[in-house]
Design a protein around this motif. Structure first.
Motif, PDB file in Angstrom:
ATOM      1  N   GLU A 164      43.554  49.429  38.669  1.00  0.00           N
ATOM      2  CA  GLU A 164      42.565  48.372  38.430  1.00  0.00           C
ATOM      3  C   GLU A 164      43.137  46.971  38.621  1.00  0.00           C
ATOM      4  O   GLU A 164      42.451  46.076  39.091  1.00  0.00           O
ATOM      5  N   ALA A 165      44.400  46.770  38.261  1.00  0.00           N
ATOM      6  CA  ALA A 165      44.992  45.430  38.361  1.00  0.00           C
ATOM      7  C   ALA A 165      45.654  45.181  39.724  1.00  0.00           C
ATOM      8  O   ALA A 165      46.110  44.073  39.981  1.00  0.00           O
ATOM      9  N   GLY A 166      45.663  46.181  40.605  1.00  0.00           N
ATOM     10  CA  GLY A 166      46.405  46.060  41.854  1.00  0.00           C
ATOM     11  C   GLY A 166      45.581  45.656  43.057  1.00  0.00           C
ATOM     12  O   GLY A 166      46.035  45.794  44.191  1.00  0.00           O
ATOM     13  N   TRP A 167      44.357  45.162  42.821  1.00  0.00           N
ATOM     14  CA  TRP A 167      43.514  44.759  43.944  1.00  0.00           C
ATOM     15  C   TRP A 167      42.576  43.634  43.511  1.00  0.00           C
ATOM     16  O   TRP A 167      42.368  43.399  42.325  1.00  0.00           O
ATOM     17  N   HIS A 168      42.046  42.930  44.497  1.00  0.00           N
ATOM     18  CA  HIS A 168      41.005  41.929  44.219  1.00  0.00           C
ATOM     19  C   HIS A 168      40.087  41.821  45.435  1.00  0.00           C
ATOM     20  O   HIS A 168      40.415  42.279  46.527  1.00  0.00           O
ATOM     21  N   LEU A 169      38.931  41.224  45.209  1.00  0.00           N
ATOM     22  CA  LEU A 169      37.916  41.036  46.237  1.00  0.00           C
ATOM     23  C   LEU A 169      37.780  39.554  46.523  1.00  0.00           C
ATOM     24  O   LEU A 169      37.758  38.738  45.599  1.00  0.00           O
TER      25      LEU A 169
END
Length: 168
Positions: free
Chosen positions: A139-144
């Motif tokens: 959950e903390a290893g990506w962003h949009l």
């Protein structure tokens, strides 16, 4: 369980990938408004690049030994993140976890920073890619983020998933 597989595409697979490519571009025309060329084919520069350009890789998905989709990856030779350039699964294979399995397999083959673009209007992709990113990177290893389409100010910005895929 059905026999679903992901493998690196070979030159001999190019005719099959060309046919799948046109199915993919047809699907994408619902979101980008691109019509076929006068000969009823679609622009195929990314397909050709996947087989001829350095830093590219093509993957073929099969289901019960039949072609079911593909992924084209670019920027494997850097600098910067690896890009999932094109990803497609035939309709008959969708909704059974094969897309997720294929995406996770391709991502895991190249640990490190990745980017995946899609259009927000493609609701299936907008739901699919965040789930894949979370499964791959946590959950903390990506962003949009949203980025304008270069040279096309009239087109809505593309959505980009940025993630870091850990080594296995």
């Amino acid at each position: 369980m059905t026999d679903f597989a992901v493998r690196a595409a070979e030159t001999a697979d190019q005719p099959v990938l060309e046919r799948l490519w046109h199915l993919f571009r047809h699907d994408m025309s619902a979101f980008n408004g691109h019509l076929p060329l006068p000969d009823a084919t679609f622009r195929a520069d990314r397909l050709r690049a996947a087989f001829t350009e350095p830093g590219w890789a093509a993957y073929l998905f099969t289901l019960e030994d039949r072609p079911a989709g593909f992924a084209f990856v670019r920027n494997l030779d850097g600098p910067g993140p690896t890009v999932l350039n094109s990803f497609f699964l035939v309709n008959a294979a969708r909704g059974r976890g094969h897309g997720r399995a294929a995406a996770l397999d391709v991502l895991a083959r190249h640990p490190g920073d990745w980017e995946v673009a899609f259009q927000d209007a493609n609701r299936a992709a907008a739901a699919f890619w965040p789930r894949v990113a979370a499964a791959s990177a946590g959950e903390a290893g990506w962003h949009l983020e949203h980025r304008p389409t270069p040279g096309k100010p009239e087109v809505p910005a593309d959505a980009w998933i940025c993630l870091t895929v850990p080594a296995r």
